[in-house]
Design a protein around this motif. Structure first.
Motif, PDB file in Angstrom:
ATOM      1  N   ARG A 123      -7.520  -0.784  11.490  1.00  0.00           N
ATOM      2  CA  ARG A 123      -8.616  -1.728  11.007  1.00  0.00           C
ATOM      3  C   ARG A 123      -7.826  -3.068  10.361  1.00  0.00           C
ATOM      4  N   TYR A 124      -8.563  -4.246  11.006  1.00  0.00           N
ATOM      5  CA  TYR A 124      -8.209  -5.567   9.989  1.00  0.00           C
ATOM      6  C   TYR A 124      -9.242  -5.744   9.186  1.00  0.00           C
ATOM      7  N   THR A 125      -8.990  -5.870   7.880  1.00  0.00           N
ATOM      8  CA  THR A 125     -10.029  -5.937   7.236  1.00  0.00           C
ATOM      9  C   THR A 125      -9.862  -6.782   5.660  1.00  0.00           C
ATOM     10  N   THR A 126     -11.094  -6.885   5.053  1.00  0.00           N
ATOM     11  CA  THR A 126     -10.536  -7.755   3.870  1.00  0.00           C
ATOM     12  C   THR A 126     -10.505  -6.791   2.761  1.00  0.00           C
ATOM     13  N   VAL A 127     -10.274  -7.075   1.419  1.00  0.00           N
ATOM     14  CA  VAL A 127      -9.915  -6.371   0.270  1.00  0.00           C
ATOM     15  C   VAL A 127     -10.831  -5.391  -0.305  1.00  0.00           C
ATOM     16  N   ASP A 128     -12.300  -5.930   0.186  1.00  0.00           N
ATOM     17  CA  ASP A 128     -13.493  -5.172  -0.686  1.00  0.00           C
ATOM     18  C   ASP A 128     -13.539  -3.919   0.266  1.00  0.00           C
ATOM     19  N   PHE A 129     -12.790  -3.672   1.144  1.00  0.00           N
ATOM     20  CA  PHE A 129     -13.292  -2.448   1.976  1.00  0.00           C
ATOM     21  C   PHE A 129     -12.855  -1.315   1.343  1.00  0.00           C
ATOM     22  N   PHE A 130     -11.645  -1.308   0.616  1.00  0.00           N
ATOM     23  CA  PHE A 130     -11.387   0.070   0.072  1.00  0.00           C
ATOM     24  C   PHE A 130     -12.214   0.576  -0.968  1.00  0.00           C
ATOM     25  N   MET A 132     -15.221  -0.501  -1.683  1.00  0.00           N
ATOM     26  CA  MET A 132     -16.737  -0.308  -1.235  1.00  0.00           C
ATOM     27  C   MET A 132     -16.932   1.082  -0.383  1.00  0.00           C
ATOM     28  N   PHE A 133     -16.076   1.469   0.608  1.00  0.00           N
ATOM     29  CA  PHE A 133     -16.031   2.689   1.074  1.00  0.00           C
ATOM     30  C   PHE A 133     -15.500   3.974   0.246  1.00  0.00           C
ATOM     31  N   GLY A 134     -15.029   3.604  -0.973  1.00  0.00           N
ATOM     32  CA  GLY A 134     -14.251   4.575  -1.684  1.00  0.00           C
ATOM     33  C   GLY A 134     -13.070   5.222  -0.779  1.00  0.00           C
ATOM     34  N   VAL A 135     -12.385   4.353  -0.181  1.00  0.00           N
ATOM     35  CA  VAL A 135     -11.126   5.024   0.414  1.00  0.00           C
ATOM     36  C   VAL A 135     -10.186   5.588  -0.634  1.00  0.00           C
ATOM     37  N   PRO A 136      -9.993   6.800  -0.536  1.00  0.00           N
ATOM     38  CA  PRO A 136      -8.955   7.356  -1.449  1.00  0.00           C
ATOM     39  C   PRO A 136      -7.295   7.155  -1.204  1.00  0.00           C
ATOM     40  N   PHE A 137      -6.510   6.668  -2.216  1.00  0.00           N
ATOM     41  CA  PHE A 137      -5.221   6.503  -2.059  1.00  0.00           C
ATOM     42  C   PHE A 137      -4.548   7.387  -2.690  1.00  0.00           C
ATOM     43  N   GLU A 138      -3.404   7.697  -1.989  1.00  0.00           N
ATOM     44  CA  GLU A 138      -2.349   9.029  -2.295  1.00  0.00           C
ATOM     45  C   GLU A 138      -1.454   7.913  -3.175  1.00  0.00           C
ATOM     46  N   HIS A 139      -0.820   7.197  -2.676  1.00  0.00           N
ATOM     47  CA  HIS A 139       0.194   6.389  -3.546  1.00  0.00           C
ATOM     48  C   HIS A 139      -0.175   4.870  -3.542  1.00  0.00           C
ATOM     49  N   GLY A 140       0.187   4.024  -4.369  1.00  0.00           N
ATOM     50  CA  GLY A 140       0.029   2.621  -4.179  1.00  0.00           C
ATOM     51  C   GLY A 140      -1.440   2.336  -4.084  1.00  0.00           C
ATOM     52  N   SER A 141      -1.810   0.914  -3.823  1.00  0.00           N
ATOM     53  CA  SER A 141      -3.023   0.645  -3.802  1.00  0.00           C
ATOM     54  C   SER A 141      -3.390  -0.310  -2.597  1.00  0.00           C
ATOM     55  N   SER A 142      -4.515  -0.890  -2.575  1.00  0.00           N
ATOM     56  CA  SER A 142      -4.721  -1.860  -1.304  1.00  0.00           C
ATOM     57  C   SER A 142      -3.970  -3.218  -1.786  1.00  0.00           C
ATOM     58  N   TRP A 143      -4.026  -3.907  -0.828  1.00  0.00           N
ATOM     59  CA  TRP A 143      -3.289  -5.752  -1.003  1.00  0.00           C
ATOM     60  C   TRP A 143      -4.454  -6.079  -2.204  1.00  0.00           C
ATOM     61  N   ASN A 144      -3.975  -7.121  -2.939  1.00  0.00           N
ATOM     62  CA  ASN A 144      -4.995  -7.800  -3.777  1.00  0.00           C
ATOM     63  C   ASN A 144      -5.598  -9.104  -3.241  1.00  0.00           C
ATOM     64  N   GLU A 145      -6.290  -9.718  -3.993  1.00  0.00           N
ATOM     65  CA  GLU A 145      -7.206 -10.754  -3.601  1.00  0.00           C
ATOM     66  C   GLU A 145      -6.393 -11.860  -2.904  1.00  0.00           C
ATOM     67  N   ALA A 146      -5.261 -12.157  -3.885  1.00  0.00           N
ATOM     68  CA  ALA A 146      -4.215 -13.320  -3.144  1.00  0.00           C
ATOM     69  C   ALA A 146      -3.886 -12.972  -2.002  1.00  0.00           C
ATOM     70  N   GLU A 147      -3.418 -11.674  -1.758  1.00  0.00           N
ATOM     71  CA  GLU A 147      -2.755 -11.573  -0.488  1.00  0.00           C
ATOM     72  C   GLU A 147      -3.864 -11.708   0.654  1.00  0.00           C
ATOM     73  N   ASP A 148      -5.147 -11.125   0.489  1.00  0.00           N
ATOM     74  CA  ASP A 148      -6.052 -11.053   1.303  1.00  0.00           C
ATOM     75  C   ASP A 148      -6.210 -12.518   1.832  1.00  0.00           C
ATOM     76  N   SER A 149      -6.129 -13.574   1.267  1.00  0.00           N
ATOM     77  CA  SER A 149      -6.501 -14.786   1.961  1.00  0.00           C
ATOM     78  C   SER A 149      -5.317 -15.683   2.325  1.00  0.00           C
ATOM     79  N   ALA A 150      -3.962 -15.244   1.827  1.00  0.00           N
ATOM     80  CA  ALA A 150      -2.771 -15.972   2.002  1.00  0.00           C
ATOM     81  C   ALA A 150      -1.974 -15.318   3.300  1.00  0.00           C
ATOM     82  N   ASN A 151      -2.568 -14.715   4.072  1.00  0.00           N
ATOM     83  CA  ASN A 151      -2.007 -14.258   5.537  1.00  0.00           C
ATOM     84  C   ASN A 151      -0.769 -13.099   5.082  1.00  0.00           C
ATOM     85  N   ALA A 152      -0.790 -12.370   4.053  1.00  0.00           N
ATOM     86  CA  ALA A 152       0.283 -11.733   3.650  1.00  0.00           C
ATOM     87  C   ALA A 152       0.660 -10.939   4.666  1.00  0.00           C
ATOM     88  N   HIS A 153       1.799 -10.595   4.843  1.00  0.00           N
ATOM     89  CA  HIS A 153       2.060  -9.334   5.789  1.00  0.00           C
ATOM     90  C   HIS A 153       2.475  -7.758   4.861  1.00  0.00           C
TER      91      HIS A 153
END
Lengths: 436, 406
Positions: A123-130, A132-153
């Motif tokens: 899925r290509y998505t924006t940062v609130d996705f995780f 909002m849907f309560g996606v459980p993380f095993e390690h690490g976390s989602s990308w942050n707001e800055a990376e969300d709009s900065a075309n971060a790889h």
């Protein structure tokens, strides 16, 4: 008295084993067929996000021109948003959380030499996705707001894909090559797959597909990555420009707390549409804009195939015939015992007693039919699971459906027994006793 | 006949119940038979190609969807595939009947006239030898000539499209109803500027997908030099299909080790997979219909036996005053016929109603009345069969019963 009536019922049923068997079989077949299809329907229309679904909504705008045939592919292109609209809703930030998303399908080129290249869905998505849907993380976390709009790889991987690519070593910070680009792994989710995959579009197999990677939408658009969902364009051919104002391809979800916020958000959508209309972009009435709840959206998307519904109606029709069949047989059986009824009446039994006695006898048939029905519906579900359809694997009976089966069987047979029991208790004792 | 009817009046409830059961069964069974017939007809519809002699494959390069380099190996691939044992010929096409992905566009009866358009017409493209390899039969006109195959990709600008096409009978009828389509011209492209002359007509050729917009078999075929990113279709001797399918991915990856073979199928499996939903539906309908008929028959047996038992004395009396066994048998058979007929009359109305309701919800066709007749005959036979046992038992009741007091 209940025990006595039960005993009477048992004796009476034993006396006519073939007729009893026929009635139990009728109830069992009718219930079995109905419960097979009701269970399939139940699991297909189940809430994919229990506890969260009440807060999740889908905004629906209609940027389509007034003229044109947009339904050729069997769905409404305005079910998806265009890039400008999705970005406007994101920036407006009128909901507690909001995310735009689209399906992705990318080639993975593993670094490990023993692995061949393969395709994965994500899925290509924006940062609130995780959140909002309560996606459980095993390690690490989602990308942050800055990376969300900065075309971060950056990329979030599902556990199974991370394991396949990196084995048991910690994948956070490692690079993975998707398509022609390298992405840094920032998070690993546990294998998370709501059923149905409610946020996917109609091209997806929503009971079988799962997302194995997530990466920022802005990055995907920037790199022109392959999308795997419906893409509908109208007006001038935009030549593959996903940012076009006349190309609908994005799904959009918002999280709202309660109906007041929902009403306010809907008003916001109408105002937005009115604004777009005054700018000349939208042609349709602003009041076409609307807001679907999660379950309302699933109903709108009509996930259950016509064949499944047709089979359900067929099964229910079958149950009706079975009930009429049992009704006729019970009537014959009860009236044949007019003599017995008359003797009981003459000895002081009230009409009500006779009614209860025969009611219990029909309920006993219902219980036996229900047990048979459970077996038959297990058999039916087993055969459904062997269909190659995407929903096949979820066709299983849970405890609530099991109880429903038994309850429905007893209800059906008692309903079928009502008329015969009533007729039985109306037997005139004097007439019958005379002939004895 | 009159005494039978007056006798029935004494068992109104039971008679009504049996008639109701017959009516419900009739309504459901008639519609179920119609649905079965409909699905069977769909499955048996000819695809238009040689189902049992084709194997197909599709590959994707690494740049799929990004660079458009996919298919650069096409010529080498075709040579390699042609060399496989058991392979008679190889072509590239944009699709096969029932294979999935398809491309459709608008065509025009008059050049540049948008009012004359026919939308959602499926476009097939094929390299030289497509018709022969696939086994498509031209029923009127001719196959493409080698020189008519041109370099053409509808997604690329600046290429001149072919000028001839072979169309299906369905498309011909929609473009020019009742006229001979051979030699006629229609136009394609978004403005309707590219003329296509019809050189041949095929009677059968299903679309890669069957849906409401594109229909079942409304398409035209364009002769191109090569379909990039399309399907490789191999004409194979039936016995060699398994081996060819097995070796195919390896032959293709040997040419370009980095690409993936995304599809490789024996074509008859593709057809069979396409209809799996219909087959499941037919199976469900057959099982439910048989259960329904069996249950109804058993119900009639149960009730008739009950009636025979209840009327043993009356039968005895009738026998004593001169009725033959045959009369008694006929009596019960005729009684059954009356009730079943009443049920069928109500049931036929119900069947038509049910069909109309299903048509509204599930895009079914109108049920031809022949199915009603079929349903009626089935139920009449079933009723007579069910009553035969009890009626024979009734006929065996000796006249002496009349003289016994119970």
């Amino acid at each position: 008295m209940f025990g006595y009536y039960l005993d009477l019922a048992w004796r009476s049923l034993k006396r006519t084993p073939i007729l009893t068997g026929l009635m139990v079989l009728a109830i069992g077949l009718g219930i079995g067929a109905s419960m097979t299809m009701l269970t399939v329907l139940h699991v297909m229309t189940d809430d994919p996000m229990p506890g969260r679904s009440a807060q999740l909504y889908v905004p629906h705008l209609n940027p389509l021109p007034l003229k044109g045939n947009f339904f050729a592919n069997g769905y409404d292109p305005s079910d998806h948003l265009t890039w400008p609209d999705a970005m406007a809703l994101l920036k407006a930030h009128r909901a507690r959380r909001q995310a735009a998303l689209a399906a992705g399908y990318l080639l993975v080129r593993p670094a490990a030499a023993d692995l061949r290249t393969f395709y994965v869905s994500g899925r290509y998505t924006t940062v609130d996705f995780f959140a909002m849907f309560g996606v459980p993380f095993e390690h690490g976390s989602s990308w942050n707001e800055a990376e969300d709009s900065a075309n971060a790889h950056v990329v979030v991987l599902a556990d199974s894909l991370a394991r396949k690519l990196f084995g048991d070593t910690d994948a956070i910070g490692k690079m993975v090559r998707l398509g022609e680009n390298d992405f840094r792994v920032v998070g690993i989710t546990t294998d998370w797959h709501p059923s149905p995959l409610f946020y996917a579009d109609e091209r997806a197999k929503r009971y079988a597909d799962r997302d194995l990677f997530f990466l920022p939408l802005s990055t995907a658009v920037d790199l022109n990555l392959n999308t795997d969902g419906s893409v509908d364009s109208w007006g001038k051919m935009p030549n593959g420009d996903m940012r076009s104002a006349t190309t609908a391809w994005l799904q959009f979800w918002v999280q709202l707390d309660g109906p007041t916020q929902a009403a306010a958000y809907k008003r916001f959508l109408i105002d937005y549409s009115a604004e777009q209309k005054s700018l000349g972009r939208f042609q349709r009435p602003a009041t076409d804009a609307t807001l679907y709840s999660l379950m309302g959206w699933l109903a709108h998307e009509n996930l259950v195939p016509g064949d499944v519904r047709l089979q359900m109606w067929l099964a229910l029709g079958f149950l009706l015939v079975c009930m009429v069949n049992v009704l006729a047989l019970l009537l014959a059986k009860f009236l044949r015992r007019s003599g017995e009824i008359s003797v009981r009446r003459a000895l002081g039994a009230r009409r009500r007693d006779i009614f209860v006695q025969f009611g219990i006898e029909s309920a006993v048939i219902g219980v036996a039919g229900g047990v048979l029905g459970v077996l038959i519906s297990e058999l039916g579900l087993w055969s459904v699971r062997h269909r190659p359809d995407d929903y096949a694997h979820i066709a299983r009976m849970d405890a609530s459906m099991l109880l429903t089966t038994l309850a429905l069987a007893v209800f059906a047979s008692t309903m079928a027994g009502l008329l015969p029991a009533w007729r039985a208790c109306r037997v005139v004792p004097a007439l019958q006793l005379k002939t004895l | 006949m009159h005494p039978i009817i007056s006798a029935l009046k004494h068992h109104k409830t039971t008679v009504v119940l049996v008639a109701l059961e017959i009516a419900l069964t009739c309504a459901i069974v008639t519609n179920a038979l119609f649905l079965i017939g409909d699905r069977v007809a769909a499955i048996r519809a000819p695809t238009g190609v040689s189902d049992n002699e084709l194997v197909w494959a599709q590959t994707s390069g690494l740049d799929l969807g990004q660079g458009g380099k996919a298919g650069d190996d096409t010529a080498a691939d075709m040579a390699a595939l042609q060399g496989m044992p058991g392979v008679e010929s190889v072509v590239t096409t944009s699709g096969l009947p029932l294979s999935g992905d398809m491309f459709s566009r608008s065509v025009y009866r008059r050049s540049g006239d948008k009012g004359s358009s026919l939308d959602n017409v499926v476009e097939y493209m094929g390299s030289p030898g497509m018709l022969r390899t696939l086994g498509i039969k031209v029923s009127e006109g001719r196959d493409f000539l080698p020189k008519e195959h041109v370099d053409y990709d509808p997604f690329k600008k600046g290429q001149l499209p072919p000028t001839v096409a072979i169309i299906t009978r369905t498309l011909a009828e929609e473009l020019w109803p009742g006229q001979d389509p051979l030699g006629k011209t229609f136009w394609q492209d978004s403005n309707g500027k590219d003329a296509l002359q019809v050189v041949g007509v095929v009677d059968h050729l299903l679309n890669p997908q069957i849906n409401n917009a594109q229909g079942i078999d409304r398409s035209f075929i364009l002769p191109v030099a090569m379909v990039r990113g399309g399907l490789y279709v191999l004409r194979v001797k039936p016995g060699a299909r398994g081996a060819v399918k097995r070796d195919l991915p390896e032959v293709l990856t040997r040419i370009d080790p980095l690409r993936m073979v995304t599809e490789d199928h024996i074509y008859s499996d593709t057809v069979s997979d396409f209809y799996h939903g219909d087959r499941a539906m037919i199976w469900v309908l057959v099982v439910v219909t048989s259960c329904l008929l069996a249950l109804t028959a058993l119900g009639v047996v149960g009730l008739s036996s009950f009636w025979v038992q209840q009327r043993t004395r009356q039968i005895g009396i009738r026998r004593a005053i001169g009725a033959t066994r045959r009369d008694i048998l006929r009596y019960f058979q005729f009684e059954n016929l009356l009730i079943v007929t009443a049920g069928i009359v109500i049931g036929s109305l119900g069947a038509v109603g049910l069909n109309l309701w299903l048509m509204q919800r599930y895009e079914l066709a109108h049920m031809p009345l022949a199915w009603l007749a079929t349903g009626a005959v089935v139920l009449w036979l079933l009723g007579q069969l069910a009553v035969l046992g009890p009626a024979l038992r009734a006929a065996r009741v000796p006249p002496v019963v009349a003289t016994r007091s119970v």
